[in-house]
Design a protein around this motif. Structure first.
Motif, PDB file in Angstrom:
ATOM      1  N   ASP A 143     -39.610 -22.571  41.069  1.00 55.49           N
ATOM      2  CA  ASP A 143     -39.883 -23.999  41.515  1.00 55.49           C
ATOM      3  C   ASP A 143     -40.811 -24.090  42.445  1.00 55.49           C
ATOM      4  O   ASP A 143     -40.964 -25.122  43.103  1.00 55.49           O
ATOM      5  N   ASP A 144     -41.876 -23.054  42.432  1.00 59.96           N
ATOM      6  CA  ASP A 144     -42.975 -23.389  43.394  1.00 59.96           C
ATOM      7  C   ASP A 144     -44.038 -23.521  42.826  1.00 59.96           C
ATOM      8  O   ASP A 144     -45.247 -23.036  43.621  1.00 59.96           O
ATOM      9  N   GLY A 145     -44.294 -23.872  41.667  1.00 60.69           N
ATOM     10  CA  GLY A 145     -45.596 -24.069  40.687  1.00 60.69           C
ATOM     11  C   GLY A 145     -46.001 -22.721  40.271  1.00 60.69           C
ATOM     12  O   GLY A 145     -47.125 -22.833  39.726  1.00 60.69           O
ATOM     13  N   THR A 146     -45.288 -21.600  40.038  1.00 59.95           N
ATOM     14  CA  THR A 146     -45.628 -20.465  39.629  1.00 59.95           C
ATOM     15  C   THR A 146     -46.152 -20.699  37.820  1.00 59.95           C
ATOM     16  O   THR A 146     -46.975 -20.257  37.519  1.00 59.95           O
ATOM     17  N   ASP A 147     -45.344 -21.681  37.346  1.00 58.54           N
ATOM     18  CA  ASP A 147     -45.608 -21.815  35.893  1.00 58.54           C
ATOM     19  C   ASP A 147     -47.177 -22.723  35.803  1.00 58.54           C
ATOM     20  O   ASP A 147     -47.980 -22.289  34.974  1.00 58.54           O
ATOM     21  N   ALA A 148     -47.435 -23.540  36.718  1.00 59.88           N
ATOM     22  CA  ALA A 148     -48.851 -24.088  36.940  1.00 59.88           C
ATOM     23  C   ALA A 148     -49.814 -22.954  37.041  1.00 59.88           C
ATOM     24  O   ALA A 148     -51.104 -23.110  36.534  1.00 59.88           O
ATOM     25  N   LEU A 198     -49.977 -19.836  36.557  1.00 61.92           N
ATOM     26  CA  LEU A 198     -50.149 -18.695  35.191  1.00 61.92           C
ATOM     27  C   LEU A 198     -50.643 -19.587  34.288  1.00 61.92           C
ATOM     28  O   LEU A 198     -51.443 -18.898  33.470  1.00 61.92           O
ATOM     29  N   ALA A 199     -50.515 -20.723  33.868  1.00 56.57           N
ATOM     30  CA  ALA A 199     -51.200 -21.505  32.833  1.00 56.57           C
ATOM     31  C   ALA A 199     -52.725 -21.352  33.353  1.00 56.57           C
ATOM     32  O   ALA A 199     -53.738 -21.187  32.673  1.00 56.57           O
ATOM     33  N   ALA A 200     -53.160 -21.669  34.479  1.00 57.45           N
ATOM     34  CA  ALA A 200     -54.488 -21.735  35.120  1.00 57.45           C
ATOM     35  C   ALA A 200     -54.996 -20.077  34.687  1.00 57.45           C
ATOM     36  O   ALA A 200     -56.178 -20.001  34.195  1.00 57.45           O
ATOM     37  N   CYS A 201     -54.026 -19.045  35.112  1.00 58.27           N
ATOM     38  CA  CYS A 201     -54.703 -17.905  34.818  1.00 58.27           C
ATOM     39  C   CYS A 201     -54.944 -17.482  33.411  1.00 58.27           C
ATOM     40  O   CYS A 201     -55.927 -16.764  33.110  1.00 58.27           O
ATOM     41  N   ALA A 202     -54.135 -17.896  32.685  1.00 60.65           N
ATOM     42  CA  ALA A 202     -54.015 -17.680  31.272  1.00 60.65           C
ATOM     43  C   ALA A 202     -55.051 -18.241  30.346  1.00 60.65           C
ATOM     44  O   ALA A 202     -55.721 -17.797  29.395  1.00 60.65           O
ATOM     45  N   ALA A 203     -55.874 -19.595  31.101  1.00 60.71           N
ATOM     46  CA  ALA A 203     -57.024 -20.114  30.498  1.00 60.71           C
ATOM     47  C   ALA A 203     -58.302 -19.349  30.456  1.00 60.71           C
ATOM     48  O   ALA A 203     -59.056 -19.486  29.589  1.00 60.71           O
TER      49      ALA A 203
END
Length: 258
Positions: A55-60, A62-67
């Motif tokens: 809940d700290d923005g890890t998902d966002a 990781l999405a940026a890293c995956a790009a």
């Protein structure tokens, strides 16, 4: 250095899958991913990050890293399920026959991955787990003492001949891992479970680093209380569980349907 890592069949099967379970590690993951890629620049690999409902923005993050990393795959649990569940989710999704794991907090050093791979190349075929051994811990004195005490008790009860089962950096065979019984906190007992299944394990000295961002998700008291219950369960498995290995004596060619 020879990387004798078997490949799986399929459209694309990397030589190694790196599984990183993470919970609220947004500040640590970008640098950790860069370090993994640098350490494995000569190894065909994929990285699977399993976000355990952060809940700290890890998902966002990781999405940026995956790009910018086509070899990075991101899984996210719908609800927080724990490190062992995140590890198992990543291993089930992995495409390689061998899995390397690191904690998402950055305390495991990705530069040790080639050392584990070399240990695997030099070992006998029945060694299916190479466990990192943090010879010099970079934790608080209380955490080091608690870990030393827990390792002593575990070793005397389980006789797993492993000085450090809590280290997050490991290398193991995917099929051997998926054959193990799954339960919460099972990642702390991988050597004993692998040995129960008939495989040998090997401890490999590795580096350990201080945490740069965030805080530990475990406290000493909570870990100790849970550990008592876990030890009782693992002892039952070792004493009562039956594992049989069958060798195929007569094999026939059969057509495999798609």
């Amino acid at each position: 250095m020879t990387m004798n890592i078997p490949r799986q069949r399929g459209p694309w099967a990397p030589a190694l899958s790196v599984v990183v379970p993470a919970y609220n590690e947004a500040a640590n993951l970008p640098a950790l991913l860069d370090e993994i890629d640098a350490a494995l620049r000569h190894v065909d690999h994929e990285i699977i990050c399993v976000d355990d409902a952060s809940d700290d923005g890890t998902d966002a993050v990781l999405a940026a890293c995956a790009a910018t990393r086509p070899h990075l795959r991101v899984l996210r649990h719908r609800r927080r399920s724990g490190q062992s569940a995140a590890l198992r989710s990543g291993v089930k999704a992995a495409r390689a026959a061998w899995i390397a794991t690191l904690d998402g907090d950055g305390q495991n050093d990705p530069a040790d991955l080639p050392r584990l791979l070399q240990a695997r190349a030099d070992a006998a075929a029945d060694v299916r787990l190479f466990a990192g051994w943090r010879v010099k811990r970079e934790d608080s004195a209380s955490k080091r003492w608690a870990s030393r005490f827990a390792n002593t008790v575990r070793a005397r009860l389980l006789h797993d001949a492993t000085p450090d089962t809590g280290c997050g950096i490991k290398l193991f065979a995917r099929d051997a891992f998926l054959d193990l019984p799954a339960f919460d906190h099972m990642h702390r007992y991988l050597p004993a479970l692998m040995q129960r299944a008939g495989w040998r394990t090997l401890s490999v000295p590795v580096n350990h680093r201080p945490r740069l961002h965030g805080r530990s998700k475990y406290d000493n008291l909570g870990r100790a209380l849970v550990g008592i219950s876990d030890l009782r369960g693992v002892l039952w498995l070792l004493r009562r569980g039956a594992c049989a290995v069958a060798d195929e004596r007569i094999a026939r060619d059969v057509e495999v349907l798609p």
